[in-house]
Design a protein around this motif. Structure first.
Motif, PDB file in Angstrom:
ATOM      1  N   SER A 188       0.890  13.911 -13.846  1.00  0.00           N
ATOM      2  CA  SER A 188      -0.230  13.520 -14.701  1.00  0.00           C
ATOM      3  C   SER A 188      -0.952  14.725 -15.309  1.00  0.00           C
ATOM      4  O   SER A 188      -1.139  15.755 -14.662  1.00  0.00           O
ATOM      5  N   LYS A 214      -3.957  14.467 -15.961  1.00  0.00           N
ATOM      6  CA  LYS A 214      -5.331  14.358 -15.462  1.00  0.00           C
ATOM      7  C   LYS A 214      -5.495  15.045 -14.100  1.00  0.00           C
ATOM      8  O   LYS A 214      -6.546  14.948 -13.479  1.00  0.00           O
ATOM      9  N   VAL A 215      -4.401  15.652 -13.621  1.00  0.00           N
ATOM     10  CA  VAL A 215      -4.479  16.405 -12.369  1.00  0.00           C
ATOM     11  C   VAL A 215      -4.287  17.879 -12.716  1.00  0.00           C
ATOM     12  O   VAL A 215      -3.225  18.264 -13.206  1.00  0.00           O
ATOM     13  N   VAL A 262      -5.250   3.904   2.801  1.00  0.00           N
ATOM     14  CA  VAL A 262      -3.910   3.528   3.279  1.00  0.00           C
ATOM     15  C   VAL A 262      -3.759   3.887   4.766  1.00  0.00           C
ATOM     16  O   VAL A 262      -3.094   3.179   5.522  1.00  0.00           O
ATOM     17  N   ALA A 295       0.839  -1.204   0.000  1.00  0.00           N
ATOM     18  CA  ALA A 295       0.000   0.000   0.000  1.00  0.00           C
ATOM     19  C   ALA A 295       0.873   1.254   0.000  1.00  0.00           C
ATOM     20  O   ALA A 295       0.615   2.209  -0.740  1.00  0.00           O
ATOM     21  N   MET A 303      -7.905   7.091  -1.575  1.00  0.00           N
ATOM     22  CA  MET A 303      -6.743   6.224  -1.383  1.00  0.00           C
ATOM     23  C   MET A 303      -5.953   6.601  -0.131  1.00  0.00           C
ATOM     24  O   MET A 303      -5.426   5.720   0.557  1.00  0.00           O
ATOM     25  N   TYR A 311       0.876  12.205  -9.256  1.00  0.00           N
ATOM     26  CA  TYR A 311      -0.006  13.347  -9.005  1.00  0.00           C
ATOM     27  C   TYR A 311       0.612  14.644  -9.535  1.00  0.00           C
ATOM     28  O   TYR A 311      -0.082  15.538  -9.988  1.00  0.00           O
ATOM     29  N   GLY A 354       1.777   6.930  -6.503  1.00  0.00           N
ATOM     30  CA  GLY A 354       0.601   7.779  -6.745  1.00  0.00           C
ATOM     31  C   GLY A 354       0.934   9.255  -6.554  1.00  0.00           C
ATOM     32  O   GLY A 354       0.561  10.101  -7.365  1.00  0.00           O
ATOM     33  N   PHE A 355       1.688   9.555  -5.491  1.00  0.00           N
ATOM     34  CA  PHE A 355       2.047  10.961  -5.236  1.00  0.00           C
ATOM     35  C   PHE A 355       2.968  11.508  -6.326  1.00  0.00           C
ATOM     36  O   PHE A 355       2.840  12.674  -6.726  1.00  0.00           O
TER      37      PHE A 355
HETATM   38  C1  HEM Z   1      -3.066   3.251  -2.800  1.00  0.00           C
HETATM   39  C2  HEM Z   1      -3.957   2.783  -3.652  1.00  0.00           C
HETATM   40  C3  HEM Z   1      -4.065   3.198  -5.100  1.00  0.00           C
HETATM   41  C4  HEM Z   1      -4.485   2.382  -6.100  1.00  0.00           C
HETATM   42  C5  HEM Z   1      -4.926   0.926  -5.967  1.00  0.00           C
HETATM   43  C6  HEM Z   1      -4.456   3.160  -7.317  1.00  0.00           C
HETATM   44  C7  HEM Z   1      -4.818   2.690  -8.570  1.00  0.00           C
HETATM   45  C8  HEM Z   1      -4.788   3.415  -9.731  1.00  0.00           C
HETATM   46  C9  HEM Z   1      -5.154   2.924 -11.019  1.00  0.00           C
HETATM   47  C10 HEM Z   1      -5.630   1.504 -11.300  1.00  0.00           C
HETATM   48  C11 HEM Z   1      -4.995   3.929 -11.915  1.00  0.00           C
HETATM   49  C12 HEM Z   1      -5.287   3.858 -13.419  1.00  0.00           C
HETATM   50  C13 HEM Z   1      -4.022   3.634 -14.203  1.00  0.00           C
HETATM   51  C14 HEM Z   1      -4.351   3.470 -15.675  1.00  0.00           C
HETATM   52  O1  HEM Z   1      -4.551   4.491 -16.369  1.00  0.00           O
HETATM   53  O2  HEM Z   1      -4.463   2.317 -16.135  1.00  0.00           O
HETATM   54  C15 HEM Z   1      -4.537   5.080 -11.188  1.00  0.00           C
HETATM   55  C16 HEM Z   1      -4.256   6.292 -11.748  1.00  0.00           C
HETATM   56  C17 HEM Z   1      -3.757   7.369 -11.059  1.00  0.00           C
HETATM   57  N1  HEM Z   1      -3.462   7.421  -9.719  1.00  0.00           N
HETATM   58 FE1  HEM Z   1      -3.753   5.936  -8.374  1.00  0.00          FE
HETATM   59  N2  HEM Z   1      -3.997   4.422  -7.018  1.00  0.00           N
HETATM   60  C18 HEM Z   1      -3.754   4.495  -5.676  1.00  0.00           C
HETATM   61  C19 HEM Z   1      -3.314   5.597  -4.971  1.00  0.00           C
HETATM   62  C20 HEM Z   1      -3.048   6.825  -5.532  1.00  0.00           C
HETATM   63  C21 HEM Z   1      -2.684   8.012  -4.797  1.00  0.00           C
HETATM   64  C22 HEM Z   1      -2.561   8.089  -3.265  1.00  0.00           C
HETATM   65  C23 HEM Z   1      -2.491   9.006  -5.711  1.00  0.00           C
HETATM   66  C24 HEM Z   1      -2.097  10.422  -5.523  1.00  0.00           C
HETATM   67  C25 HEM Z   1      -1.418  10.881  -4.509  1.00  0.00           C
HETATM   68  C26 HEM Z   1      -2.742   8.451  -7.020  1.00  0.00           C
HETATM   69  C27 HEM Z   1      -2.638   9.146  -8.199  1.00  0.00           C
HETATM   70  C28 HEM Z   1      -3.011   8.681  -9.436  1.00  0.00           C
HETATM   71  C29 HEM Z   1      -3.002   9.480 -10.645  1.00  0.00           C
HETATM   72  C30 HEM Z   1      -2.567  10.940 -10.754  1.00  0.00           C
HETATM   73  C31 HEM Z   1      -3.449   8.660 -11.684  1.00  0.00           C
HETATM   74  C32 HEM Z   1      -3.642   9.036 -13.148  1.00  0.00           C
HETATM   75  C33 HEM Z   1      -2.362   8.828 -13.928  1.00  0.00           C
HETATM   76  C34 HEM Z   1      -2.556   9.202 -15.405  1.00  0.00           C
HETATM   77  O3  HEM Z   1      -3.229   8.425 -16.118  1.00  0.00           O
HETATM   78  O4  HEM Z   1      -2.047  10.251 -15.798  1.00  0.00           O
HETATM   79  N3  HEM Z   1      -3.075   7.127  -6.874  1.00  0.00           N
HETATM   80  N4  HEM Z   1      -4.423   4.753  -9.847  1.00  0.00           N
END
Ligand code: HEM
Length: 146
Positions: A66, A68-69, A96, A52, A92, A63, A59-60
């Motif tokens: 991307s 998309k942000v 966590v 996690a 998320m 962020y 993810g950060f």
């Molecule tokens: C901890 C559990 C998390 C899971 C299971 C998760 C899962 C995912 C998944 C499946 C995608 C789609 C990826 C794709 O396009 O195929 C995604 C995209 C994204 N996630 Fe997460 N995420 C998590 C946490 C976070 C956190 C904490 C952040 C930000 C601080 C974050 C930021 C993003 C961003 C910005 C995208 C879009 C990326 C893009 O397509 O430009 N995620 N996430």
């Protein structure tokens, strides 16, 4: 780099989900059996929490990279931008946090049963938020399976 991170973040969700479900079931079964809480049980909880935390770090990073942000007045009116700018990160971080508390309560509970029970409930809460916060391929966010 961005593309690699998106695929890593997307694929790692499966590793994380599998470890989370294993830890969850381990806690549930051993809680119901009244088993002794061993180091191996703590390890399953640790693996799920570490997965996690890695997902959170990636993810950060995403962020801030991307497309998309976006922090503009209109981004809250666009469902995809709003999802990635606000909803995804919020759900998320809550998930966590629950898992992290669950790990710690699962280590320090008053009895073996309490440790399994507390870890189970917190991890279950985390799983619910994770499942709700993932952009699934059948939703409008154009996200993939891996
Ligand atoms: C901890 C559990 C998390 C899971 C299971 C998760 C899962 C995912 C998944 C499946 C995608 C789609 C990826 C794709 O396009 O195929 C995604 C995209 C994204 N996630 Fe997460 N995420 C998590 C946490 C976070 C956190 C904490 C952040 C930000 C601080 C974050 C930021 C993003 C961003 C910005 C995208 C879009 C990326 C893009 O397509 O430009 N995620 N996430």
């Amino acid at each position: 780099m961005n593309n690699f991170l998106i695929h890593f973040h997307s694929g790692w969700r499966w590793v994380f989900l599998i470890l989370l479900v294993i830890a969850l079931l381990n806690n549930l079964i051993k809680w119901r059996q009244g088993a002794t809480n061993t180091e191996a049980d703590q390890k399953w909880n640790l693996y799920a929490m570490s997965a996690a935390h890695l997902q959170l770090i990636v993810g950060f990073i995403l962020y801030f990279m991307s497309t998309k942000v976006q922090f503009s007045g209109e981004s809250m009116a666009d469902p995809i931008l709003r999802f990635f700018t606000a909803e995804h990160i919020l759900t998320m971080v809550v998930a966590v946090t629950l898992i992290t508390i669950g790990y710690s309560r699962g280590k320090r509970g008053a009895s073996d049963t309490a440790r399994f029970r507390l870890a189970f409930w917190y991890y279950l809460g985390g799983l619910i938020f994770i499942l709700a916060g993932i952009p699934w391929p059948w939703q409008e966010y154009s996200a993939g399976w891996f």
